[in-house]
Design a protein around this motif. Structure first.
Motif, PDB file in Angstrom:
ATOM      1  N   GLY A 177       0.819  -1.354  -0.109  1.00  0.00           N
ATOM      2  CA  GLY A 177       0.063   0.059  -0.010  1.00  0.00           C
ATOM      3  C   GLY A 177       1.057   1.246   0.109  1.00  0.00           C
ATOM      4  N   VAL A 178       1.977   1.233   0.723  1.00  0.00           N
ATOM      5  CA  VAL A 178       2.610   2.592   0.922  1.00  0.00           C
ATOM      6  C   VAL A 178       3.526   2.459  -0.693  1.00  0.00           C
ATOM      7  N   MET A 179       4.065   1.712  -1.071  1.00  0.00           N
ATOM      8  CA  MET A 179       4.739   1.650  -2.658  1.00  0.00           C
ATOM      9  C   MET A 179       3.750   1.987  -3.541  1.00  0.00           C
ATOM     10  N   LYS A 180       2.429   1.680  -3.537  1.00  0.00           N
ATOM     11  CA  LYS A 180       1.527   2.332  -4.270  1.00  0.00           C
ATOM     12  C   LYS A 180       1.343   3.842  -4.502  1.00  0.00           C
ATOM     13  N   LEU A 181       1.452   4.384  -3.002  1.00  0.00           N
ATOM     14  CA  LEU A 181       1.632   5.678  -3.156  1.00  0.00           C
ATOM     15  C   LEU A 181       2.871   6.491  -3.784  1.00  0.00           C
ATOM     16  N   VAL A 182       3.931   5.830  -3.679  1.00  0.00           N
ATOM     17  CA  VAL A 182       5.224   6.065  -4.321  1.00  0.00           C
ATOM     18  C   VAL A 182       5.117   5.934  -5.849  1.00  0.00           C
ATOM     19  N   GLU A 183       4.666   4.769  -6.203  1.00  0.00           N
ATOM     20  CA  GLU A 183       4.385   4.715  -7.608  1.00  0.00           C
ATOM     21  C   GLU A 183       3.512   5.797  -8.054  1.00  0.00           C
ATOM     22  N   GLU A 184       2.572   6.266  -7.510  1.00  0.00           N
ATOM     23  CA  GLU A 184       1.693   7.233  -8.006  1.00  0.00           C
ATOM     24  C   GLU A 184       2.280   8.590  -7.776  1.00  0.00           C
ATOM     25  N   GLY A 185       3.323   8.784  -7.358  1.00  0.00           N
ATOM     26  CA  GLY A 185       3.935  10.073  -7.046  1.00  0.00           C
ATOM     27  C   GLY A 185       3.369  10.936  -5.821  1.00  0.00           C
ATOM     28  N   LYS A 186       2.572  10.308  -5.133  1.00  0.00           N
ATOM     29  CA  LYS A 186       2.146  11.020  -4.144  1.00  0.00           C
ATOM     30  C   LYS A 186       2.878  11.348  -2.709  1.00  0.00           C
ATOM     31  N   ILE A 187       3.806  10.359  -2.727  1.00  0.00           N
ATOM     32  CA  ILE A 187       5.027  10.362  -1.576  1.00  0.00           C
ATOM     33  C   ILE A 187       6.430  10.101  -2.214  1.00  0.00           C
TER      34      ILE A 187
END
Length: 415
Positions: A100-110
């Motif tokens: 879940g965390v890395m999904k946010l990384v992939e999306e450029g949100k974090i």
């Protein structure tokens, strides 16, 4: 002088044999796996022998071969379990959370390397003697953030008040054997130190960035895309789940605990669902790109120059270039839980072992699988082989003694 020669004739071979067996023990080339066969069926049979020597309430195991489920075994002393029975899996929650965390990384949100406090408004790291701006998502995922909470969450009993995330990070009430305060106690990035609070901070991060509850986000982003219909971080939101019986430390039946620290310790899942998660680490999947998973599997933290943790998964390969084995284990306190899930990214083989009512047998069987799969031995395998190696030493000594006596007798008769 003759006596000295005889001592040397016997002593040198004994010393050499002792060194050889010792090296075989340390390096692993004399250790025996629990089965000499390479078939799933024989490994399961050997595992059943181990289980037969243990007190177990319920047990579920799945083996994965070349990216597909190749076999399974289920056992229970009371309520039957199967591939869809959900178990509390404790710290395996952290590995699933990392998706879940890395999904946010992939999306450029974090960003992996930005200060975590820059993303948080509901709670921030307390002042410390170190640079809190060095506490990043990368370091929280890999247990190198400098946090010294030493958590270990035990959860809350039914009917007991449950803390908010902010309260838990300030001082966790369900950590009777640890300080339970999320604070920086050593230089971020300087060393590995396992931190439950680090994943509670990541739970808060997910909520703040997504605008959703952690449970809602993980359901929509991870569980639903992977078809993990028997999985939840909040049991009350999925009451239809078929739950394995829960055992307490005294062997009696209990009830599941409730956690504030969902990301760190509160996942309920089945072998069928965890199989889908493990296989997602091996192939293209609807959650993360393949290159992201490979990035997560690279060493981020080390102990004695051995990579022990990536961005979410624990690393089991001990720097062996021939294998990339990742996964996570979990265990409970008040509730007796032991779980293990591991997968080899090179061979596409894996194991899941979930147990209730025994504090260690799932990890022991997963350790046996690690040696059977890749020849990587740890304490469990080495300890099991000690009686065999002692016998090997004794037989070798007897052979050396017999040969030496024969040679000495021959030399003496010829002279």
């Amino acid at each position: 002088m003759k006596l000295l020669k005889r001592i040397v004739w016997i002593g040198l071979p004994v010393l050499a044999w002792t060194c050889f067996v010792g090296l075989g023990f340390v390096q692993g080339f004399l250790l025996r796996a629990i089965t000499f066969s390479d078939t799933t069926e024989d490994f399961i049979d050997a595992s059943r022998e181990i289980l037969g020597k243990e007190q177990v309430g319920s047990f579920a195991m799945v083996l994965i071969k070349e990216g597909k489920v190749s076999g399974s075994y289920f056992f229970s002393t009371d309520k039957p379990v199967n591939e869809n029975t959900s178990f509390p899996v404790a710290s395996i929650s952290k590995w699933v959370t990392s998706f879940g965390v890395m999904k946010l990384v992939e999306e450029g949100k974090i960003d992996l390397d930005s200060p975590i406090d820059g993303y948080l408004s509901r709670w921030n790291l307390p002042e410390s003697d170190y640079d809190n701006s060095k506490v990043s998502v990368r370091r929280l995922l890999s247990h190198s953030s400098g946090l010294v909470d030493d958590l270990g969450y035990e959860g809350f009993a039914p009917g007991e008040p449950v803390q908010t995330i902010e309260e838990s990070l300030t001082k966790a009430a369900d950590s009777p054997y640890a300080e339970g305060v999320a604070r920086v106690g050593y230089a971020p990035g300087s060393q590995y130190m396992y931190s439950g609070a680090g994943y509670t901070i990541l739970q808060l991060l997910i909520e703040e960035i997504s605008g959703q509850s952690f449970q809602e986000y993980m359901t929509k982003v991870v569980f639903e895309p992977l078809g993990m219909g028997n999985s939840t971080f909040v049991l009350s939101e999925k009451p239809e789940i078929d739950l394995a019986q829960v055992y307490q430390a005294d062997g009696t039946l209990g009830k599941p605990r409730t956690f504030t620290a969902l990301a760190a310790a509160s996942l309920f899942t089945s072998t069928a669902d965890l199989s889908k998660f493990l296989i997602a680490n091996l192939t293209d999947n609807p959650v993360l790109r393949r290159e992201t998973i490979l990035q997560m599997s690279k060493p981020e933290t080390f102990i004695n120059k051995i990579g022990v943790y990536g961005l979410g998964p624990h690393l089991y390969s001990q720097n062996d270039a021939q294998s990339t084995i990742i996964g996570h284990d979990g265990s409970g306190g008040t509730i007796v839980i032991n779980t293990a899930a591991r997968v080899n990214l090179q061979s596409n083989n894996g194991i899941i072992a979930l147990t209730m009512g025994n504090p260690s047998v799932a990890s022991e069987i997963a350790d046996e699988w690690l040696f059977w799969e890749a020849g990587i031995a740890d304490f469990v395998v080495m300890q099991r082989n000690i009686p065999f190696l002692i016998k090997l030493l004794v037989v070798g000594y007897l052979v050396i003694l017999a040969v030496s006596i024969s040679i000495i007798s021959k030399v003496k008769s010829e002279s």
